[in-house]
Scaffold this motif. Structure first.
Motif, PDB file in Angstrom:
ATOM      1  N   VAL A 116       0.979  -0.951  -0.101  1.00 18.55           N
ATOM      2  CA  VAL A 116       0.189  -0.062   0.193  1.00 18.55           C
ATOM      3  C   VAL A 116       0.961   1.155   0.210  1.00 18.55           C
ATOM      4  O   VAL A 116       1.616   1.393   0.735  1.00 18.55           O
ATOM      5  N   PRO A 117       0.693   1.567  -0.779  1.00 23.72           N
ATOM      6  CA  PRO A 117       1.629   3.367  -0.877  1.00 23.72           C
ATOM      7  C   PRO A 117       0.725   4.448   0.447  1.00 23.72           C
ATOM      8  O   PRO A 117      -0.010   4.347   1.190  1.00 23.72           O
ATOM      9  N   SER A 118       2.493   4.619   0.433  1.00 25.00           N
ATOM     10  CA  SER A 118       3.014   5.597   2.001  1.00 25.00           C
ATOM     11  C   SER A 118       1.319   6.239   2.431  1.00 25.00           C
ATOM     12  O   SER A 118       1.472   6.648   3.510  1.00 25.00           O
ATOM     13  N   ILE A 139       2.194  13.172  17.096  1.00 25.00           N
ATOM     14  CA  ILE A 139       1.376  11.146  17.921  1.00 25.00           C
ATOM     15  C   ILE A 139       0.774  10.588  16.503  1.00 25.00           C
ATOM     16  O   ILE A 139       1.189   9.000  16.213  1.00 25.00           O
ATOM     17  N   SER A 140       0.230  11.656  15.540  1.00 25.40           N
ATOM     18  CA  SER A 140      -0.420  10.420  14.336  1.00 25.40           C
ATOM     19  C   SER A 140       0.654   9.926  13.313  1.00 25.40           C
ATOM     20  O   SER A 140       0.075   8.947  12.793  1.00 25.40           O
ATOM     21  N   GLY A 141       1.238  11.127  13.884  1.00 30.43           N
ATOM     22  CA  GLY A 141       2.457  10.437  12.628  1.00 30.43           C
ATOM     23  C   GLY A 141       3.204   9.593  12.730  1.00 30.43           C
ATOM     24  O   GLY A 141       3.541   8.355  12.238  1.00 30.43           O
ATOM     25  N   SER A 142       3.544   8.876  14.587  1.00 34.60           N
ATOM     26  CA  SER A 142       3.750   7.963  15.291  1.00 34.60           C
ATOM     27  C   SER A 142       3.022   6.592  14.451  1.00 34.60           C
ATOM     28  O   SER A 142       3.230   5.508  13.964  1.00 34.60           O
ATOM     29  N   VAL A 143       1.674   7.115  14.577  1.00 33.83           N
ATOM     30  CA  VAL A 143       0.837   6.241  14.483  1.00 33.83           C
ATOM     31  C   VAL A 143       0.423   5.358  13.201  1.00 33.83           C
ATOM     32  O   VAL A 143       0.927   4.495  12.889  1.00 33.83           O
ATOM     33  N   ALA A 144       0.694   6.547  12.500  1.00 32.61           N
ATOM     34  CA  ALA A 144       0.886   6.049  10.970  1.00 32.61           C
ATOM     35  C   ALA A 144       2.294   5.627  10.307  1.00 32.61           C
ATOM     36  O   ALA A 144       2.138   4.720   9.795  1.00 32.61           O
ATOM     37  N   LEU A 145       3.263   5.619  11.124  1.00 36.92           N
ATOM     38  CA  LEU A 145       4.781   4.960  10.543  1.00 36.92           C
ATOM     39  C   LEU A 145       4.527   4.184  11.547  1.00 36.92           C
ATOM     40  O   LEU A 145       4.714   2.608  10.911  1.00 36.92           O
ATOM     41  N   ALA A 146       3.450   3.673  12.434  1.00 34.11           N
ATOM     42  CA  ALA A 146       3.797   2.375  13.603  1.00 34.11           C
ATOM     43  C   ALA A 146       3.007   1.287  12.156  1.00 34.11           C
ATOM     44  O   ALA A 146       3.031   0.306  11.839  1.00 34.11           O
ATOM     45  N   ILE A 147       2.121   1.564  11.517  1.00 36.93           N
ATOM     46  CA  ILE A 147       1.395   1.053  10.849  1.00 36.93           C
ATOM     47  C   ILE A 147       1.790   0.428   9.513  1.00 36.93           C
ATOM     48  O   ILE A 147       1.633  -0.843   9.149  1.00 36.93           O
ATOM     49  N   ALA A 211       5.185  11.447   2.790  1.00 38.98           N
ATOM     50  CA  ALA A 211       4.155  11.231   2.620  1.00 38.98           C
ATOM     51  C   ALA A 211       3.267  11.027   3.520  1.00 38.98           C
ATOM     52  O   ALA A 211       2.246  11.786   3.821  1.00 38.98           O
ATOM     53  N   PRO A 212       3.263  10.486   4.751  1.00 39.27           N
ATOM     54  CA  PRO A 212       2.510  10.104   5.895  1.00 39.27           C
ATOM     55  C   PRO A 212       2.213  11.591   7.013  1.00 39.27           C
ATOM     56  O   PRO A 212       1.709  11.174   7.460  1.00 39.27           O
ATOM     57  N   LEU A 213       3.791  11.690   6.874  1.00 38.68           N
ATOM     58  CA  LEU A 213       4.120  13.126   7.941  1.00 38.68           C
ATOM     59  C   LEU A 213       3.352  14.168   6.984  1.00 38.68           C
ATOM     60  O   LEU A 213       2.822  14.712   7.931  1.00 38.68           O
ATOM     61  N   LEU A 214       2.956  13.930   6.775  1.00 37.76           N
ATOM     62  CA  LEU A 214       2.887  15.914   6.056  1.00 37.76           C
ATOM     63  C   LEU A 214       1.556  15.455   6.256  1.00 37.76           C
ATOM     64  O   LEU A 214       0.817  16.995   6.324  1.00 37.76           O
ATOM     65  N   PHE A 215       0.070  14.609   5.593  1.00 38.99           N
ATOM     66  CA  PHE A 215      -0.659  14.553   5.906  1.00 38.99           C
ATOM     67  C   PHE A 215      -1.358  14.332   8.092  1.00 38.99           C
ATOM     68  O   PHE A 215      -2.307  14.434   8.317  1.00 38.99           O
ATOM     69  N   MET A 231       4.688  18.757  14.539  1.00 36.47           N
ATOM     70  CA  MET A 231       6.212  18.484  15.490  1.00 36.47           C
ATOM     71  C   MET A 231       7.117  18.532  13.404  1.00 36.47           C
ATOM     72  O   MET A 231       6.551  17.824  12.724  1.00 36.47           O
ATOM     73  N   ALA A 232       7.897  19.144  14.189  1.00 35.17           N
ATOM     74  CA  ALA A 232       9.108  19.215  13.116  1.00 35.17           C
ATOM     75  C   ALA A 232       9.529  17.365  12.664  1.00 35.17           C
ATOM     76  O   ALA A 232       9.891  16.913  13.759  1.00 35.17           O
ATOM     77  N   SER A 233      10.021  17.406  11.509  1.00 31.82           N
ATOM     78  CA  SER A 233      10.453  15.888  11.371  1.00 31.82           C
ATOM     79  C   SER A 233      11.554  15.755  10.216  1.00 31.82           C
ATOM     80  O   SER A 233      11.405  17.153   9.516  1.00 31.82           O
ATOM     81  N   LEU A 234      12.694  15.144  10.098  1.00 27.06           N
ATOM     82  CA  LEU A 234      13.679  15.699   8.678  1.00 27.06           C
ATOM     83  C   LEU A 234      13.404  15.246   7.878  1.00 27.06           C
ATOM     84  O   LEU A 234      13.820  16.609   6.791  1.00 27.06           O
TER      85      LEU A 234
END
Length: 281
Positions: A116-118, A139-147, A211-215, A231-234
């Motif tokens: 599935v595309p990220s 935290i929502s970015g963490s959930v997306a990455l965890a999935i 891509a998932p962190l942008l959303f 929250m910022a990310s690299l």
């Protein structure tokens, strides 16, 4: 007979030549990418990049401390969420579900999630976490990455546990051990190296996602430790700085790219080294 032998030898040499050229072609692209990163980003790397606060528009001083810390927090929380669930799910498939209908359905879903595309996962988390709360969150970015981590860890754990000889389980049962004791004390010990390798590869997989962190977590121009705020990310910071009109910001984008690239490369090499070490044993 001789003609057939010569024909097979010619075909073998042709395939060998094409395979060699294909390998060299792929390696040249890799060398070109890494060389460009080192050339563009290496000159920008300095202590200030790691400890400096984000630069103001038009400023020629500053660093990526806010993005590095944000990336670490988002990925760390994703690991805390994804690793236990993934290992437990893989344990269920191997030790309890086995070839049942439910286990096979879970395996199929895991295989589908791998492809599935990220950005699809990002939009899904946006719909269930960001939109209801009305703002982006780390935290929502963490959930997306965890999935995104889950299918890799689930399938790796399932495969590694299935490779543990059944005789070890039978010997433990013969000594009076319970099923939970057999799993934790015998099966996990026999597969721990492979499971760790799968976790490291999963972390490397999500480490460079944008891509998932942008959303979900979006971005933040300031340092924050509050995971319930943007929250910022690299990855996202690199994207924003690369598109900016400021030359120093573009240099920081190259620095972020080289940090991410070699960080992910190091994790992959560690995972392969652990797998190779286990294979030699």
């Amino acid at each position: 007979m001789v003609d057939a032998f010569k024909r097979r030898k010619i075909v073998n040499n042709i395939v060998l030549i094409f395979s060699t050229f294909a390998a060299i072609f792929g390696i040249l692209w890799l060398i070109w990418i890494l060389g460009t990163l080192i050339y563009k980003g290496g000159s920008t790397l300095s202590w200030e990049v790691f400890v400096g606060n984000p630069p103001a528009p038009g400023d020629n001083t500053g660093g990526l401390k806010h993005a590095i810390i944000g990336q670490f927090l988002i990925v760390s929380i994703a690991v805390v969420i994804g690793v236990p669930i993934g290992i437990l799910a893989g344990t269920f498939l191997s030790e309890y579900g086995k070839n049942s209908r439910l286990a096979n359905i879970v395996r199929d879903i895991s295989d589908i999630l791998m492809s599935v595309p990220s950005i699809v996962i990002g939009t899904f988390v946006y719909a269930i976490l960001v939109e209801p709360f009305g703002h982006f969150m780390g935290i929502s970015g963490s959930v997306a990455l965890a999935i995104m981590m889950l299918p890799i860890i689930v399938r790796t754990t399932d495969d590694m546990l299935n490779m543990v000889p059944g005789e070890l389980r039978e010997a433990a049962y013969a000594l009076g051990a319970t099923k939970s004791k057999v799993i934790t004390s015998v099966v996990y010990k026999g597969a721990i190296t492979g499971i760790i390798t799968g976790v490291i590869l999963a972390v490397a997989r999500i480490g460079g996602e944008t891509a998932p962190l942008l959303f979900t977590s979006f971005n933040n121009n300031f340092l924050t430790y509050n995971v319930f705020q943007p929250m910022a990310s690299l990855t996202v910071t690199m994207y924003d700085y690369a598109m900016s009109p400021y030359q120093y910001w573009q240099k920081l984008a190259w620095a972020a790219a080289i940090i991410l690239t070699f960080g992910v490369l190091a994790l992959n090499l560690i995972g392969r080294a652990i797998a190779k070490w286990k294979f030699k044993k």
